[in-house]
Scaffold this motif. Sequence first.
Motif, PDB file in Angstrom:
ATOM      1  N   ALA A  86       0.843  -1.192   0.000  1.00 19.73           N
ATOM      2  CA  ALA A  86       0.000   0.000   0.000  1.00 19.73           C
ATOM      3  C   ALA A  86       0.881   1.246   0.000  1.00 19.73           C
ATOM      4  N   ILE A  87       0.259   2.403  -0.059  1.00 18.12           N
ATOM      5  CA  ILE A  87       1.010   3.652  -0.130  1.00 18.12           C
ATOM      6  C   ILE A  87       0.501   4.615   0.934  1.00 18.12           C
ATOM      7  N   PHE A  88       1.422   5.222   1.654  1.00 17.83           N
ATOM      8  CA  PHE A  88       1.087   6.298   2.572  1.00 17.83           C
ATOM      9  C   PHE A  88       1.449   7.632   1.929  1.00 17.83           C
ATOM     10  N   TYR A  89       0.651   8.658   2.201  1.00 20.95           N
ATOM     11  CA  TYR A  89       0.924   9.970   1.632  1.00 20.95           C
ATOM     12  C   TYR A  89       1.200  10.991   2.734  1.00 20.95           C
ATOM     13  N   ASN A  90       1.949  12.012   2.357  1.00 21.32           N
ATOM     14  CA  ASN A  90       2.247  13.147   3.223  1.00 21.32           C
ATOM     15  C   ASN A  90       1.600  14.377   2.578  1.00 21.32           C
ATOM     16  N   LYS A  91       0.520  14.870   3.183  1.00 20.55           N
ATOM     17  CA  LYS A  91      -0.247  15.953   2.585  1.00 20.55           C
ATOM     18  C   LYS A  91       0.581  17.232   2.445  1.00 20.55           C
ATOM     19  N   LYS A  92       1.486  17.479   3.366  1.00 23.05           N
ATOM     20  CA  LYS A  92       2.331  18.670   3.257  1.00 23.05           C
ATOM     21  C   LYS A  92       3.142  18.658   1.971  1.00 23.05           C
ATOM     22  N   ALA A  93       3.648  17.490   1.628  1.00 24.15           N
ATOM     23  CA  ALA A  93       4.450  17.371   0.404  1.00 24.15           C
ATOM     24  C   ALA A  93       3.569  17.533  -0.834  1.00 24.15           C
ATOM     25  N   PHE A  94       2.354  17.014  -0.771  1.00 26.49           N
ATOM     26  CA  PHE A  94       1.426  17.198  -1.889  1.00 26.49           C
ATOM     27  C   PHE A  94       1.116  18.690  -2.069  1.00 26.49           C
ATOM     28  N   ASP A  95       0.874  19.368  -0.961  1.00 31.99           N
ATOM     29  CA  ASP A  95       0.574  20.800  -1.026  1.00 31.99           C
ATOM     30  C   ASP A  95       1.760  21.586  -1.577  1.00 31.99           C
ATOM     31  N   ALA A 126       3.856  20.682  -3.719  1.00 33.73           N
ATOM     32  CA  ALA A 126       3.944  20.478  -5.160  1.00 33.73           C
ATOM     33  C   ALA A 126       2.695  20.964  -5.879  1.00 33.73           C
ATOM     34  N   GLY A 127       1.692  21.391  -5.129  1.00 32.18           N
ATOM     35  CA  GLY A 127       0.455  21.846  -5.742  1.00 32.18           C
ATOM     36  C   GLY A 127      -0.316  20.735  -6.421  1.00 32.18           C
ATOM     37  N   VAL A 128      -0.241  19.534  -5.839  1.00 30.51           N
ATOM     38  CA  VAL A 128      -0.896  18.356  -6.420  1.00 30.51           C
ATOM     39  C   VAL A 128      -1.990  17.868  -5.464  1.00 30.51           C
ATOM     40  N   PRO A 129      -3.207  17.666  -5.973  1.00 33.90           N
ATOM     41  CA  PRO A 129      -4.284  17.175  -5.088  1.00 33.90           C
ATOM     42  C   PRO A 129      -4.061  15.724  -4.675  1.00 33.90           C
ATOM     43  N   LEU A 130      -4.596  15.355  -3.523  1.00 34.95           N
ATOM     44  CA  LEU A 130      -4.479  13.978  -3.052  1.00 34.95           C
ATOM     45  C   LEU A 130      -5.292  13.050  -3.945  1.00 34.95           C
ATOM     46  N   PRO A 131      -4.815  11.835  -4.171  1.00 35.38           N
ATOM     47  CA  PRO A 131      -5.579  10.855  -4.953  1.00 35.38           C
ATOM     48  C   PRO A 131      -6.822  10.404  -4.195  1.00 35.38           C
ATOM     49  N   ASP A 132      -7.731   9.817  -4.909  1.00 35.12           N
ATOM     50  CA  ASP A 132      -8.940   9.244  -4.319  1.00 35.12           C
ATOM     51  C   ASP A 132      -8.550   7.981  -3.555  1.00 35.12           C
ATOM     52  N   SER A 133      -8.780   7.998  -2.246  1.00 35.20           N
ATOM     53  CA  SER A 133      -8.376   6.846  -1.426  1.00 35.20           C
ATOM     54  C   SER A 133      -9.380   5.702  -1.473  1.00 35.20           C
TER      55      SER A 133
END
Length: 486
Positions: free
Chosen positions: A191-200, A202-209
Amino acid sequence: MKKLTLTLSAVTVAATVLAGCGGGDNGENSSAGTNAGTNASANSGTNASSNADSNANTSASGNNAGSKASGEVVTIRTSITDGELSKDQIAEFEKDHPNIKIQLEALDATKLAAELATGDAPDVIRMSGVFDLPGYVIKGIAMDLSDRIANSSVIKSDDLLPIADIYRFDGKTVGTGPIYGLPKDWSNDYAIFYNKKAFDAAGVPLPDSSKPMTWPEVIDLAKKLTIKDGKTVKQYGLSATEWGKTEPNFNNMLQYLLSAGVNMNGDNNGSIDLNKPAAKDYLNMWVQAVKDGIGPNSINNDQTSGGDLFLSDKAAMIIDGYWYSGAIRSNEKSKTHLDDYGMLPTPTAPGGTRVAPTGGATGAIINKETKHPEEAWTFYEWFFGGKPADDRAKTGWGLPVFKSKMDLLPKETAFDKQVNQVLQDELQYTSQYLQTNPYLSSGGWPIFDKYAAPLYFGKSTVEDAITGMTKDANVVITEAMSAAGQ
């Protein structure tokens, strides 16, 4: 199993036994350590299965009767680590069982090989269910626990999740036949864990979980999340694992092939063939990802661990199973802003089926040669089904093997709730196992690395790499079978 067979194969068995998962542990792709491994014949495994109970029962009635009658205090040796069994837990067990002392042994492959060869290995041996269990059964080292589990008041068969069957082996097929052990915990390790700060950043929205991405979609997303200032990387898109580099590896390829519906193993596991379109697609995809520098790798020579990058907001995603939620909860920095993290479903091969297999299911067997089978079982039953199992589940460092203990997982925070929501969906896809070859075991990883590494620098082709991997793997398989007289 004859002592001669055990002696011939002990060195190769020991190389795999310490390959279990790390951290909370589920070893995965990552967490797995990678060691050369091999096994013996399916026929020998069948014989081992049928002989295990009679040998164990004979040993139990003889040795244990003597120890109880004399009031002797016996020592049960185990390679379960001090990170999995604390001094306080041992003291608690010994207080309740004054006739049993627990001795933890930190084993390397060489020491374990010698102990297996001389019949002096630990009573309870830690291992990866995915990669190690079949070899121990084939070699007659693992005690058949079927009757003990069926009669246990602590480990109830109808309370075991299907993942427990990964410790079943009939000499040919994982998941069928007698049960030789249990996972202490496990995870959906790809599976994959995400870091929302890093997404922000890069200006990239979070994927649909609520739905899994394909692996090419993960790689493309990682490219968008990678931030560079000239040649300097400010943020990576992906850390492949907690410890390893962001590069392809054998175990991750097995998950890709499972999703693609491709089995590389020949009849009776006597050979493997990696010359499959899906295997080539996997390599091509990841080799390009390495060249694009979406994470630390052999080209940029970044030695920073994937976990450190992820938890310091320098990597947007990391490939790890549910157990990694425990790492996030316990980290001094990340635990102060848990809402910035979450889990995404296990990716699939393009056009493939959804699968979320465990990459390790680290647990243990009881050594069939133990001189104290009853005491070993008393300890085993307590560690796998008693209070230590409750303690493990409450920390979230892996999933319990019992249905009744799933409610003990952390659910208090928004982070816990998000992870558990994804987990409940993932659990529907965890019943399929990686198509490992019991004669190759964990030996596939180093062979894979040997031929994959030159690809990153343009010193080989995918066709040549696949040919080399297949050739070397079949040499290992053939030698393992020959050593067993097959």
